[in-house]
Design a protein around this motif. Structure first.
Motif, short mmCIF file in Angstrom:
data_model
loop_
_atom_site.label_atom_id
_atom_site.label_comp_id
_atom_site.label_asym_id
_atom_site.label_seq_id
_atom_site.Cartn_x
_atom_site.Cartn_y
_atom_site.Cartn_z
N GLU A 352 1.27 -28.35 -53.71
CA GLU A 352 1.70 -27.24 -53.31
C GLU A 352 0.55 -27.73 -51.25
OE1 GLU A 352 3.55 -23.93 -55.30
OE2 GLU A 352 0.56 -23.82 -54.37
N ALA A 353 0.77 -27.35 -49.52
CA ALA A 353 -0.01 -27.89 -49.13
C ALA A 353 0.17 -26.12 -48.16
CB ALA A 353 0.59 -28.53 -47.89
N GLN A 354 -1.25 -25.31 -47.80
CA GLN A 354 -1.27 -24.34 -47.84
C GLN A 354 -1.37 -23.75 -46.03
OE1 GLN A 354 -2.73 -21.18 -50.20
NE2 GLN A 354 -2.57 -19.50 -48.93
N ASN A 355 -1.65 -23.15 -45.09
CA ASN A 355 -2.06 -23.45 -43.85
C ASN A 355 -2.06 -21.31 -43.53
OD1 ASN A 355 0.45 -22.39 -42.55
ND2 ASN A 355 -0.21 -23.81 -41.40
N GLU A 356 -2.70 -20.69 -42.60
CA GLU A 356 -2.56 -19.53 -42.08
C GLU A 356 -0.93 -19.25 -42.32
OE1 GLU A 356 -4.98 -19.87 -38.83
OE2 GLU A 356 -6.36 -19.39 -39.51
N MET A 357 -0.21 -19.54 -41.73
CA MET A 357 0.98 -19.66 -41.68
C MET A 357 2.00 -20.19 -42.83
SD MET A 357 1.02 -18.54 -38.23
CE MET A 357 3.11 -18.72 -38.13
N GLY A 358 1.50 -20.03 -43.93
CA GLY A 358 2.93 -19.91 -45.11
C GLY A 358 1.84 -21.60 -46.07
N THR A 359 2.92 -21.62 -46.70
CA THR A 359 2.86 -22.27 -48.18
C THR A 359 4.22 -23.07 -47.79
OG1 THR A 359 1.48 -21.33 -49.25
CG2 THR A 359 2.31 -22.92 -50.43
N ASP A 360 3.92 -24.60 -48.82
CA ASP A 360 5.17 -25.51 -48.65
C ASP A 360 5.16 -26.45 -50.29
OD1 ASP A 360 8.14 -26.90 -48.32
OD2 ASP A 360 7.02 -28.74 -47.51
N ARG A 361 6.23 -26.75 -50.75
CA ARG A 361 5.86 -27.41 -51.70
C ARG A 361 6.67 -28.50 -52.29
NH1 ARG A 361 8.17 -26.06 -58.27
NH2 ARG A 361 8.68 -27.94 -58.71
N SER A 362 5.87 -29.48 -52.47
CA SER A 362 6.63 -30.70 -52.41
C SER A 362 7.83 -31.00 -52.97
CB SER A 362 6.02 -32.31 -52.90
OG SER A 362 5.95 -32.40 -53.83
N ARG A 363 8.32 -31.92 -53.85
CA ARG A 363 9.70 -32.64 -54.88
C ARG A 363 8.60 -32.86 -56.03
NH1 ARG A 363 10.58 -37.83 -55.89
NH2 ARG A 363 9.69 -39.14 -54.30
N THR A 364 9.45 -32.72 -56.88
CA THR A 364 8.57 -33.35 -58.39
C THR A 364 8.73 -34.55 -58.22
OG1 THR A 364 8.68 -30.91 -59.46
CG2 THR A 364 8.31 -33.02 -60.86
#
Length: 459
Positions: A352-364
């Motif tokens: 999971e990558a996170q910054n001040e604007m939100g979070t996104d998850r990679s595929r498994t």
């Protein structure tokens, strides 16, 4: 027929000139420069000389970060920007025009002959493409210091002469500042937009210093306050314009944004200066996991997982999640290194990558660690007393990945027995079959013998 060179670990791009082991009859490539730093938008020549002692059938340049060497003249990302010049006897040159920051990479030269293909694995020339940047810092009251800089030292201009522009016009005064990397300016109420360039490359201006977005999280993480600020002092009371995904949404200095899971980008400008808008801010997107080295993963080797994501502001927190038979557990950092990976590390991974604007998850991704046979053993069926004339089955069991593909049976103090399956059948058994038996399990990574079992035939 190969050449050899050496380097100090950690400085592999600075290795010695290539030499031949026997005489001078060997293939080699010698690069003119190991590292080059040039401005974005300019043209660069990367050259080398090469020696091959058979008829050369093809030559080309390629980026070392590609999974397979690809001729740059056929790469769509370089269409119309790449040219090869030179011959076998002189420097063979790669020319790239209209340079972009994504062109920063190591470039290597390779040639093929009737007998060999040379140059894929040897370090080449590292190209760094830098844009000019202007940094604004406070000075005396009502003044600012502007600093023009690059991210690397320009190869052909270690001590460049800088040129400053104000509102698009070149500055000629004061004489003490006009060629310096620093410029002291009066920050007044007029529209003063500054940029810089390097003498001799005046058409390659820095980005204009103007607007930027500050992100302030609210107590509820789904809500953010985005504030537009500017390093340009504008006449009167400026009207700020906010854009969401490229469309105008409001006209005010701050924007109260609800950030859903869908990726949305925001940027701002001042009315009348819409072409000088801020960079877009957005949460992480296109998050992915890469595994190095690629291919099969063998127990005991070093493996690195890397999480990559496109985000602005840049990602400030990476979290890894993995599962190997139980609940998911977490690790942090953009990279996770297994110095000596074990079979127990087999499992599913994502980041999971996170910054001040939100979070996104990679595929498994599923990591499957390969290993040689272990826990090899033999069992006898039926168990208990073995009577002459009956049938007995010996079964060889072993834990291996990939599974065991070859079994070999042995009788102690005797030769190997006929059969390559995991079971060995003895029909109409007699006293001569009594003895100690064991098996050998084998896959592509190794082999292992079991302990022996005793077969005692009763008359």
């Amino acid at each position: 027929m190969d050449s050899y060179s050496c380097a100090v670990k950690g400085h592999e791009d600075l290795h010695s000139p290539a030499v031949c082991v026997q005489g001078q009859s060997c293939s080699r490539v010698t690069y003119t420069k190991r590292g080059i730093c040039v401005l974005k938008g300019s043209t660069v020549d990367i050259s080398c000389t090469y020696v091959g002692y058979y008829y050369t059938t093809s030559t080309f340049w390629f980026r070392s970060d590609k999974s397979t060497p690809e001729d740059l003249t056929t790469d769509p990302g370089y269409a119309g920007r790449v040219e090869y010049t030179g011959t076998y006897k002189g420097p063979f040159t790669l020319r790239i025009t209209d340079l972009r920051e994504e062109d920063s990479a190591e470039y290597r030269f390779t040639f093929k002959t009737d007998n060999i293909e040379w140059g894929h694995s040897f370090p080449g020339t590292t190209l760094s493409v830098t844009g000019l940047q202007v940094k604004v810092t406070p000075a005396a009251k009502g003044q600012r210091t502007l600093t023009c800089s690059t991210t690397c030292i320009l190869t052909d201009n270690h001590n460049p002469t800088y040129i400053w522009y104000k509102n698009g016009q070149r500055l000629h005064e004061p004489a003490s500042q006009q060629h310096s990397s620093n410029l002291l300016v009066v920050w007044d109420s007029s529209v003063n937009i500054y940029s810089c360039a390097v003498e001799g490359q005046e058409d390659l201006h820095s980005p204009v210093v103007c607007f930027q977005v500050k992100v302030t999280p609210e107590q509820n993480s789904e809500y953010k306050t985005l504030t537009c600020s500017t390093t340009c002092i504008l006449t009167g009371n400026p009207t700020y314009i906010w854009y969401k995904n490229g469309q105008v949404v409001t006209e005010k200095m701050s924007l109260y944004a609800v950030l859903p899971k869908a990726v949305e980008s925001y940027y701002c400008a001042v009315k009348g200066h819409e072409d000088l808008h801020s960079p877009a801010v957005y949460g992480p997107k296109s998050t992915s996991v890469s595994v190095s080295p690629s291919g099969e993963i063998v127990e005991g080797s070093s493996v690195t997982l890397t999480c990559s994501s496109d985000a602005n502001p840049p990602v400030d927190r990476y979290t890894w999640w993995y599962k190997n038979g139980g609940e998911f557990q977490s690790m942090t950092g953009p990279q996770h290194v297994f110095n000596q990976i074990q079979s127990s590390d087999t499992g599913e991974y994502y980041c999971e990558a996170q910054n001040e604007m939100g979070t996104d998850r990679s595929r498994t991704i599923n990591m499957d660690v390969k290993y040689d046979p272990r826990n090899t053993s033999v069992s006898v069926s039926p168990s208990g007393e073995i009577v002459e004339g009956s049938s007995v089955t010996l079964t060889c069991s072993s834990d291996a990945n990939p599974p065991v593909d070859k079994y070999t049976w042995y009788k102690k103090n005797g030769a190997s027995l006929t059969g390559s399956e995991n079971t060995f059948l003895i029909t109409n058994i007699n006293s001569e079959d009594s003895g100690e038996y064991y098996c050998e399990a084998e896959n592509k990574y190794g082999r292992l013998n079991s302990s022996s079992v005793s077969v005692d035939v009763q008359c």
